[in-house]
Write a protein that holds these residues in place. Sequence first.
Motif, PDB file in Angstrom:
ATOM      1  N   ARG A 255       0.612  -0.911  -0.376  1.00  0.00           N
ATOM      2  CA  ARG A 255       0.043  -0.101   0.227  1.00  0.00           C
ATOM      3  C   ARG A 255       0.816   0.984   0.014  1.00  0.00           C
ATOM      4  O   ARG A 255       0.560   2.408  -0.155  1.00  0.00           O
ATOM      5  CB  ARG A 255      -1.348  -0.033   1.567  1.00  0.00           C
ATOM      6  N   LEU A 256       1.740   0.834   0.448  1.00  0.00           N
ATOM      7  CA  LEU A 256       2.932   2.729   0.545  1.00  0.00           C
ATOM      8  C   LEU A 256       4.630   1.812   0.088  1.00  0.00           C
ATOM      9  O   LEU A 256       4.553   0.486   0.456  1.00  0.00           O
ATOM     10  CB  LEU A 256       3.259   2.991   2.045  1.00  0.00           C
ATOM     11  N   LEU A 257       5.182   2.803  -0.145  1.00  0.00           N
ATOM     12  CA  LEU A 257       6.375   2.529  -0.573  1.00  0.00           C
ATOM     13  C   LEU A 257       8.014   3.334  -0.087  1.00  0.00           C
ATOM     14  O   LEU A 257       7.101   4.894   0.862  1.00  0.00           O
ATOM     15  CB  LEU A 257       7.200   3.133  -2.067  1.00  0.00           C
ATOM     16  N   ALA A 258       8.845   2.831   0.197  1.00  0.00           N
ATOM     17  CA  ALA A 258       9.990   3.679   1.189  1.00  0.00           C
ATOM     18  C   ALA A 258      10.500   3.431   0.041  1.00  0.00           C
ATOM     19  O   ALA A 258      11.741   3.315   0.676  1.00  0.00           O
ATOM     20  CB  ALA A 258       9.778   3.379   1.889  1.00  0.00           C
ATOM     21  N   PRO A 259      10.883   4.550  -0.832  1.00  0.00           N
ATOM     22  CA  PRO A 259      11.871   4.194  -1.518  1.00  0.00           C
ATOM     23  C   PRO A 259      13.124   5.037  -1.180  1.00  0.00           C
ATOM     24  O   PRO A 259      14.498   4.542  -2.247  1.00  0.00           O
ATOM     25  CB  PRO A 259      11.814   5.685  -2.454  1.00  0.00           C
TER      26      PRO A 259
END
Length: 296
Positions: A255-259
């Motif tokens: 649901r989320l990304l932490a690039p």
Amino acid sequence: MSRELPSLNALRAFEATARLGSVSRAAEELSVTHGAISRQLRVLEEALQQPLFTRQGRGITLTAIGEQLRDRVTTAFDQLRDGWSELRRPGNDSPFVLGCASSLLARWVIPRLDRLERDLPMLRLHLSPEEDPLSPQRAEPDAALALAAPPWPAAWQVHALAPERIGPVVSPRYAGLARLLGRDESVLCDEALLHTTSRPQAWPEWAQASGVPAKSLRHGQGFARLFYLLEAAVAGLGVAIAPEQLVRDDLSAGRLLAPWGFRQTSASWILATPRRRNDSRVDSLATWLRNELNSN
């Protein structure tokens, strides 16, 4: 020499003022006026024929006799509170009240509540949502779960659970995602960043740790609570800043990304308990929370 005690209200006013270092804060805690506290302090000073406080700038400090009285009064009030607590809560069969900010409660505690109750059935946990459970103006819980930085409040015994790590997170649904991926952190200087007014230092703290000039960041939509901020990020409204543990489930689910990963801050996850309270269940809860927070 007379052994007659002064007014209990006067001693209570003095104890609160000495502990909080402020007549105004003592008045707020005791739900009386500033003038009422000042009058009670004068009663004690007239009885002792010595001042208990001296002015120092805008604050007050205890005199030598004030420090002696503080030590004795604090011990006496702690014994009274302990005795009252024992009478009200005769054993570990009573519910364990855990104070916790609503965002931590909704995003981290509640998703793990079934497992916590299964692993610690003796706890009989009662959750008390408080935005600042360590505040002296709040009703005192058995323990408080918080994200906080030292110095810790003097009235609380702190069990460190895990360091806080924060980082930018973004939804795969965010319309501007393509221009962000594959770029370093400086690309965020061109974004209107989502933020929370409850923790305005989060983006600047991350920027400093990441080598990004904090003044180059630009704030977009703000939210009153961290919970709302993260829901906005999941909805694809922009890039938000978040503690790693609060978004771990979202990262796993995609649901989320932490690039750009996460950076450690000066804050920690802590379990705080009133210093005068001794409850054998605290150590078990602290161990369980520490294991959960540090698990991948």
